[in-house]
Design a protein around this motif. Structure first.
Motif, PDB file in Angstrom:
ATOM      1  N   ARG A  80       0.833  -1.194   0.000  1.00  0.00           N
ATOM      2  CA  ARG A  80       0.000   0.000   0.000  1.00  0.00           C
ATOM      3  C   ARG A  80       0.868   1.244   0.000  1.00  0.00           C
ATOM      4  O   ARG A  80       1.764   1.376   0.827  1.00  0.00           O
ATOM      5  CB  ARG A  80      -0.875   0.000   1.252  1.00  0.00           C
ATOM      6  CG  ARG A  80      -1.796   1.182   1.265  1.00  0.00           C
ATOM      7  CD  ARG A  80      -2.653   1.192   2.494  1.00  0.00           C
ATOM      8  NE  ARG A  80      -3.523   2.355   2.423  1.00  0.00           N
ATOM      9  CZ  ARG A  80      -4.371   2.691   3.375  1.00  0.00           C
ATOM     10  NH1 ARG A  80      -4.471   1.956   4.446  1.00  0.00           N
ATOM     11  NH2 ARG A  80      -5.113   3.751   3.247  1.00  0.00           N
TER      12      ARG A  80
ATOM     13  N   VAL B  60       6.534   2.907 -13.397  1.00  0.00           N
ATOM     14  CA  VAL B  60       5.792   3.177 -12.168  1.00  0.00           C
ATOM     15  C   VAL B  60       5.492   4.664 -12.007  1.00  0.00           C
ATOM     16  O   VAL B  60       4.382   5.052 -11.641  1.00  0.00           O
ATOM     17  CB  VAL B  60       6.582   2.667 -10.942  1.00  0.00           C
ATOM     18  CG1 VAL B  60       5.890   3.066  -9.652  1.00  0.00           C
ATOM     19  CG2 VAL B  60       6.718   1.159 -10.998  1.00  0.00           C
ATOM     20  N   GLU B  61       6.491   5.507 -12.322  1.00  0.00           N
ATOM     21  CA  GLU B  61       6.287   6.942 -12.115  1.00  0.00           C
ATOM     22  C   GLU B  61       5.176   7.484 -13.003  1.00  0.00           C
ATOM     23  O   GLU B  61       4.316   8.236 -12.557  1.00  0.00           O
ATOM     24  CB  GLU B  61       7.596   7.688 -12.373  1.00  0.00           C
ATOM     25  CG  GLU B  61       8.614   7.342 -11.304  1.00  0.00           C
ATOM     26  CD  GLU B  61       9.850   8.229 -11.355  1.00  0.00           C
ATOM     27  OE1 GLU B  61      10.357   8.439 -12.462  1.00  0.00           O
ATOM     28  OE2 GLU B  61      10.277   8.689 -10.294  1.00  0.00           O
TER      29      GLU B  61
ATOM     30  N   MET C 173      10.746   4.948  -7.885  1.00  0.00           N
ATOM     31  CA  MET C 173       9.672   5.853  -7.500  1.00  0.00           C
ATOM     32  C   MET C 173      10.330   7.117  -7.003  1.00  0.00           C
ATOM     33  O   MET C 173      10.695   7.199  -5.824  1.00  0.00           O
ATOM     34  CB  MET C 173       8.842   5.241  -6.396  1.00  0.00           C
ATOM     35  CG  MET C 173       8.530   3.775  -6.662  1.00  0.00           C
ATOM     36  SD  MET C 173       7.189   3.207  -5.651  1.00  0.00           S
ATOM     37  CE  MET C 173       5.846   4.118  -6.369  1.00  0.00           C
ATOM     38  N   GLY C 174      10.498   8.075  -7.856  1.00  0.00           N
ATOM     39  CA  GLY C 174      11.174   9.302  -7.467  1.00  0.00           C
ATOM     40  C   GLY C 174      12.597   9.015  -7.039  1.00  0.00           C
ATOM     41  O   GLY C 174      13.376   8.434  -7.793  1.00  0.00           O
TER      42      GLY C 174
ATOM     43  N   LEU D  87      12.490   0.598  -5.312  1.00  0.00           N
ATOM     44  CA  LEU D  87      11.694  -0.354  -4.541  1.00  0.00           C
ATOM     45  C   LEU D  87      11.882  -1.772  -5.074  1.00  0.00           C
ATOM     46  O   LEU D  87      11.780  -2.014  -6.264  1.00  0.00           O
ATOM     47  CB  LEU D  87      10.220   0.044  -4.605  1.00  0.00           C
ATOM     48  CG  LEU D  87       9.220  -0.900  -3.923  1.00  0.00           C
ATOM     49  CD1 LEU D  87       9.428  -0.902  -2.416  1.00  0.00           C
ATOM     50  CD2 LEU D  87       7.802  -0.480  -4.249  1.00  0.00           C
TER      51      LEU D  87
ATOM     52  N   VAL E 228       5.540  -0.106   3.858  1.00  0.00           N
ATOM     53  CA  VAL E 228       6.095   0.756   2.821  1.00  0.00           C
ATOM     54  C   VAL E 228       5.902   2.232   3.157  1.00  0.00           C
ATOM     55  O   VAL E 228       6.811   3.050   2.980  1.00  0.00           O
ATOM     56  CB  VAL E 228       5.439   0.442   1.456  1.00  0.00           C
ATOM     57  CG1 VAL E 228       5.918   1.416   0.395  1.00  0.00           C
ATOM     58  CG2 VAL E 228       5.783  -0.968   1.024  1.00  0.00           C
ATOM     59  N   GLU E 229       4.714   2.580   3.651  1.00  0.00           N
ATOM     60  CA  GLU E 229       4.452   3.996   3.924  1.00  0.00           C
ATOM     61  C   GLU E 229       5.390   4.549   4.990  1.00  0.00           C
ATOM     62  O   GLU E 229       5.942   5.628   4.849  1.00  0.00           O
ATOM     63  CB  GLU E 229       2.995   4.182   4.331  1.00  0.00           C
ATOM     64  CG  GLU E 229       2.071   3.889   3.151  1.00  0.00           C
ATOM     65  CD  GLU E 229       0.647   4.321   3.393  1.00  0.00           C
ATOM     66  OE1 GLU E 229       0.108   4.014   4.472  1.00  0.00           O
ATOM     67  OE2 GLU E 229       0.076   4.954   2.499  1.00  0.00           O
TER      68      GLU E 229
ATOM     69  N   MET F 207       8.845   4.903   3.517  1.00  0.00           N
ATOM     70  CA  MET F 207       8.957   6.104   2.676  1.00  0.00           C
ATOM     71  C   MET F 207       9.175   7.329   3.564  1.00  0.00           C
ATOM     72  O   MET F 207       9.968   8.212   3.240  1.00  0.00           O
ATOM     73  CB  MET F 207       7.675   6.304   1.847  1.00  0.00           C
ATOM     74  CG  MET F 207       7.566   5.364   0.662  1.00  0.00           C
ATOM     75  SD  MET F 207       8.704   5.877  -0.678  1.00  0.00           S
ATOM     76  CE  MET F 207       8.312   4.696  -1.961  1.00  0.00           C
TER      77      MET F 207
END
Lengths: 124, 124
Positions: free
Chosen positions: A8, A106-107, B9-10, B14, B106-107, B110
């Motif tokens: 998530r 993904v981006e 992702m930026g 991942l 994951v959150e 990050m």
């Protein structure tokens, strides 16, 4: 270990497909995703298939099916990372991935989901 | 299909580990990650191990090793999604995952990477 993890990230659920999908794994993934969308209220599902060198009609149907399930639960599905050879094969096989949105990586997929969310918020 | 995909992702790369790691796969992952950190200038690496029900000393060493390689390339590594049973086993085995940062999911991972980036930007 035959369940594919669902990560998530805010409003989005991310799935990376790394193994050749068997019937059982595909059904488990559909179930898990449906439950997780309902539990989290996620508005987007991103499926990364960059590891797949072959996408046959079974996987194609699975992607369409997940996308359909997610839509009923009001989430948008984006398939990202498709290898060029896979795209060629899909077209040659006559598989159009009906109703499945795609993005290069993904981006861009995240960007697509963000835009979709904004449009829905505006009621378009 | 024995390469584990690395998603960008930026500022963060991942990786979701879904399969039992063999020597070859682990070495390929280390190589790919090192190359990708160098190519993208990523400042963070997130490794999700929520699918792993067993983490033995081999995987433990691999996580430490990836973390060390990333650090030399000025990236921070966070391992996320560790199952409670895995944590218990690691401690019982006397494996402390030296130098590896962890986060629940994951959150939070990050968030941890974002904070680390900010602290580094401030030169702490």
């Amino acid at each position: 270990m035959d369940r594919i993890p669902i990560l998530r990230m805010g409003e989005t659920l991310l799935v990376t497909i790394q193994i050749d999908m068997q019937d059982q794994t595909a059904i488990a993934l559909q179930d898990d995703l449906a439950n997780k969308i309902a539990a989290t209220g996620a508005s987007g599902v991103m499926i990364d298939i960059s590891a797949l060198e072959i996408v046959d009609s079974f996987v194609g149907r699975m992607l369409s099916s997940i996308s359909g399930i997610a839509r009923i639960l009001s989430a948008t599905t984006v398939v990202v990372g498709m290898q060029p050879a896979v795209a060629i094969t899909l077209v040659e096989l006559g598989l159009s991935l009906e109703g499945v949105k795609t993005a290069l990586n993904v981006e861009r997929g995240m960007e697509l989901l963000r835009r979709t969310r904004e449009e829905q918020a505006l009621g378009r």
